[in-house]
Write a protein that holds these residues in place. Structure first.
Motif, mmCIF file in Angstrom:
data_model
loop_
_atom_site.group_PDB
_atom_site.id
_atom_site.type_symbol
_atom_site.label_atom_id
_atom_site.label_comp_id
_atom_site.label_asym_id
_atom_site.label_seq_id
_atom_site.Cartn_x
_atom_site.Cartn_y
_atom_site.Cartn_z
ATOM 1 N N MET A 79 -20.836 3.178 1.019
ATOM 2 C CA MET A 79 -20.623 3.878 2.275
ATOM 3 C C MET A 79 -21.670 4.980 2.393
ATOM 4 N N SER A 80 -22.272 5.081 3.551
ATOM 5 C CA SER A 80 -23.253 6.140 3.779
ATOM 6 C C SER A 80 -22.546 7.460 4.055
ATOM 7 N N LEU A 81 -23.282 8.550 3.939
ATOM 8 C CA LEU A 81 -22.706 9.852 4.258
ATOM 9 C C LEU A 81 -22.294 9.914 5.727
ATOM 10 N N ALA A 82 -23.102 9.306 6.597
ATOM 11 C CA ALA A 82 -22.767 9.308 8.020
ATOM 12 C C ALA A 82 -21.456 8.556 8.263
ATOM 13 N N ILE A 129 -13.948 10.721 8.296
ATOM 14 C CA ILE A 129 -13.248 12.011 8.219
ATOM 15 C C ILE A 129 -12.943 12.522 9.627
ATOM 16 N N ALA A 130 -13.917 12.459 10.516
ATOM 17 C CA ALA A 130 -13.718 12.939 11.893
ATOM 18 C C ALA A 130 -12.600 12.164 12.585
ATOM 19 N N LEU A 190 -21.872 16.694 9.824
ATOM 20 C CA LEU A 190 -22.983 16.290 8.970
ATOM 21 C C LEU A 190 -24.307 16.558 9.679
ATOM 22 N N ALA A 191 -24.335 16.350 10.984
ATOM 23 C CA ALA A 191 -25.553 16.638 11.760
ATOM 24 C C ALA A 191 -25.924 18.118 11.684
ATOM 25 N N ASP A 192 -24.933 19.008 11.699
ATOM 26 C CA ASP A 192 -25.200 20.442 11.549
ATOM 27 C C ASP A 192 -25.864 20.714 10.195
ATOM 28 N N ILE A 193 -25.335 20.094 9.165
ATOM 29 C CA ILE A 193 -25.874 20.286 7.812
ATOM 30 C C ILE A 193 -27.284 19.718 7.723
ATOM 31 N N MET A 197 -13.957 19.851 4.096
ATOM 32 C CA MET A 197 -13.893 21.298 4.284
ATOM 33 C C MET A 197 -14.755 21.719 5.480
ATOM 34 N N CYS A 198 -15.911 21.120 5.617
ATOM 35 C CA CYS A 198 -16.759 21.431 6.764
ATOM 36 C C CYS A 198 -16.109 20.968 8.062
#
Length: 106
Positions: free
Chosen positions: A1-4, A10-11, A78-81, A70-71
């Motif tokens: 699984m990718s981070l995206a 999660i979203a 993830l885009a913010d990071i 947590m984020c």
């Protein structure tokens, strides 16, 4: 699984039933989400010091998952990071760290 893909999963759990989803339970409790991230980070540190590669890979996955949760609790995507990492890539790591250190002192 990718981070995206993980971040998208999660979203999608926001607003889900906390009795049916661990992620939804964490998302419903900022304190619990932060605590779990801290626990997983410590476990990763322990495995890194012990030199157990396989356990460190497992704990690193836990750290990343719990960091993204947590984020998400704090409406950070993830885009913010990724944008922040991109901003930082424009300068050397040492210069970037010195600027952050000076900012936190001032």
């Amino acid at each position: 699984m990718s981070l995206a893909a993980l971040a998208e999963t999660i979203a999608r759990r926001k607003g889900a039933d906390p009795d049916k989803s661990w992620t939804a339970r964490l998302l419903a409790s900022p304190e619990m989400a932060a605590e779990k991230f801290g626990e997983e980070a410590v476990e990763a540190i322990i495995e890194a010091v012990k030199g157990d590669r396989d356990r460190l890979v497992s704990e690193a996955a836990d750290v990343i998952y719990h960091l993204l949760v947590m984020c998400a609790v704090n409406d950070i995507t993830l885009a913010d990071i990724e944008r922040e990492l991109e901003r930082r890539s424009a300068q050397s790591g040492l210069a970037e760290k010195a600027a952050r250190d000076q900012k936190s002192r001032g």
